[in-house]
Design an enzyme around this catalytic site. Structure first.
Site, PDB file in Angstrom:
ATOM      1  N   ARG A   1       8.724  -1.468  -7.225  1.00  0.00           N
ATOM      2  CA  ARG A   1       9.180  -0.855  -8.480  1.00  0.00           C
ATOM      3  C   ARG A   1      10.712  -0.860  -8.598  1.00  0.00           C
ATOM      4  O   ARG A   1      11.255  -0.606  -9.666  1.00  0.00           O
ATOM      5  CB  ARG A   1       8.584   0.533  -8.720  1.00  0.00           C
ATOM      6  CG  ARG A   1       8.933   1.575  -7.696  1.00  0.00           C
ATOM      7  CD  ARG A   1       8.283   2.908  -7.992  1.00  0.00           C
ATOM      8  NE  ARG A   1       8.965   3.656  -9.027  1.00  0.00           N
ATOM      9  CZ  ARG A   1       8.488   3.881 -10.249  1.00  0.00           C
ATOM     10  NH1 ARG A   1       7.325   3.422 -10.599  1.00  0.00           N
ATOM     11  NH2 ARG A   1       9.181   4.566 -11.124  1.00  0.00           N
TER      12      ARG A   1
ATOM     13  N   ASP B   1      14.569   7.930 -11.643  1.00  0.00           N
ATOM     14  CA  ASP B   1      13.634   8.541 -10.693  1.00  0.00           C
ATOM     15  C   ASP B   1      14.352   9.487  -9.733  1.00  0.00           C
ATOM     16  O   ASP B   1      15.558   9.360  -9.520  1.00  0.00           O
ATOM     17  CB  ASP B   1      12.950   7.451  -9.852  1.00  0.00           C
ATOM     18  CG  ASP B   1      11.765   6.814 -10.567  1.00  0.00           C
ATOM     19  OD1 ASP B   1      11.281   7.404 -11.545  1.00  0.00           O
ATOM     20  OD2 ASP B   1      11.337   5.726 -10.140  1.00  0.00           O
TER      21      ASP B   1
ATOM     22  N   GLU C   1      -5.959   4.298  18.604  1.00  0.00           N
ATOM     23  CA  GLU C   1      -4.922   5.169  19.190  1.00  0.00           C
ATOM     24  C   GLU C   1      -3.533   4.574  18.981  1.00  0.00           C
ATOM     25  O   GLU C   1      -2.525   5.186  19.325  1.00  0.00           O
ATOM     26  CB  GLU C   1      -5.166   5.362  20.691  1.00  0.00           C
ATOM     27  CG  GLU C   1      -6.296   6.314  21.022  1.00  0.00           C
ATOM     28  CD  GLU C   1      -6.132   7.666  20.364  1.00  0.00           C
ATOM     29  OE1 GLU C   1      -5.044   8.254  20.440  1.00  0.00           O
ATOM     30  OE2 GLU C   1      -7.118   8.131  19.758  1.00  0.00           O
TER      31      GLU C   1
ATOM     32  N   PRO D   1       3.700   6.937  13.077  1.00  0.00           N
ATOM     33  CA  PRO D   1       4.130   8.334  12.882  1.00  0.00           C
ATOM     34  C   PRO D   1       5.356   8.660  13.731  1.00  0.00           C
ATOM     35  O   PRO D   1       6.013   9.673  13.518  1.00  0.00           O
ATOM     36  CB  PRO D   1       2.913   9.144  13.335  1.00  0.00           C
ATOM     37  CG  PRO D   1       2.106   8.236  14.199  1.00  0.00           C
ATOM     38  CD  PRO D   1       2.382   6.856  13.720  1.00  0.00           C
TER      39      PRO D   1
END
Ligand code: SAM
Length: 261
Positions: free
Chosen positions: A155, A170, A117, A90
């Site tokens: 893809r 896209d 963690e 993150p």
């Protein structure tokens, strides 16, 4: 060839890309390769435990450096050339189309999935080239982020999609969001398909779709729209005549409340 080696405590989760949909078909066609490496295979104890309490105290457990580094080493040896190691985190740079396109055009990477963690910081210092995030939220593990990255890259591969045009149209590919799509029935719950799409007039349909893309991007992602405009301005040719005309129409529509007509 594009190859992903995933360092994970949950290799079974990768059945999602190995056994399903476009990525499965592309794997069968030999367009990319996937291997998983479980750090438990390098645990220094009979229980296969690879986590321990954090120094300094606090909640949760931390993945130990040794088994992770050994798994990364084994993946490097299995590859024909040294691969970039990406830690899904993150705290990394948010994943976007540019990063996906860059990865898909290369030989792939070793994807390191944390749990608990997180992982011992020294693995990041010693082995990780890049940290990539799926977004500003916290997942329980890096696997879902790795799956998203793999699916998005696969893809992009020539031959992965049955219709080559799909990936090109896209969202994000040309800096804009995709236009809306409709299929049968022509009227659903009293909502008709926009008439132009039934006209068979290819040029009008193309123009309508471009206008919708511009409109959607301007409304939903103003920062993306500003970037697209800046890129056009930086380009020697600037905005095309058609783009200028469509943006004018959108401006007029928004002032008269006639948007979407
Ligand atoms: N304590 C960490 C923090 O706040 O930065 C979060 C640890 S998280 C519970 C466990 C693992 O999930 C991380 O090591 C990472 O590999 C993965 N992860 C969590 N959120 C992620 C995200 N947004 N993008 C990519 N990976 C993520």
């Amino acid at each position: 060839m594009l190859r992903f080696d995933v360092i994970t405590l949950f290799p079974e989760m990768f059945a999602a890309v190995r056994d399903c949909g476009i990525s499965r078909r592309a794997l069968e066609r030999g367009l990319w390769q996937l291997d998983c490496w479980n750090p438990r295979d390098w645990a220094d104890n009979a229980y296969g435990s690879v986590d321990d309490r954090p120094f300094g105290g606090g909640p949760g457990m931390v993945m130990q450096a040794g088994p992770l580094e050994a798994a990364i080493g084994a993946a490097q040896v299995a590859r024909s050339s040294k691969a970039k190691v990406i830690y899904l985190s993150p705290q990394g740079k948010p994943l976007n189309h540019a990063k996906v396109a860059e990865l898909a055009a290369g030989e792939g990477a070793i994807l390191l999935c944390g749990r608990y963690e997180g992982i011992d910081e020294r693995v990041i210092a010693r082995c990780v080239d890049e940290e990539v995030s799926l977004g500003d939220f916290v997942l329980s593990g890096g696997e879902i982020a790795a799956l998203a990255l793999i699916d998005a890259c696969v893809r992009q591969l020539p031959g992965a999609l049955n219709d080559v045009a799909s990936a090109v149209e896209d969202s994000f590919v040309d800096g804009l969001l995709d236009c809306p799509h409709y299929t049968r029935p022509e009227v659903y719950e009293e909502l008709p398909v926009p008439e132009v799409l039934l006209s068979g007039h290819h040029e009008n349909i193309r123009r309508w779709r471009l206008k919708q893309s511009l409109l959607r991007t301007r409304e939903r992602r103003p920062e993306l729209f500003a970037k697209w405009l800046a890129q056009r301005a930086a380009n020697a040719r600037g905005l095309s005549k058609e783009e200028t005309q469509l943006l004018r129409e959108i401006e007029v529509d928004s002032n008269t409340g006639a948007l979407r007509s």
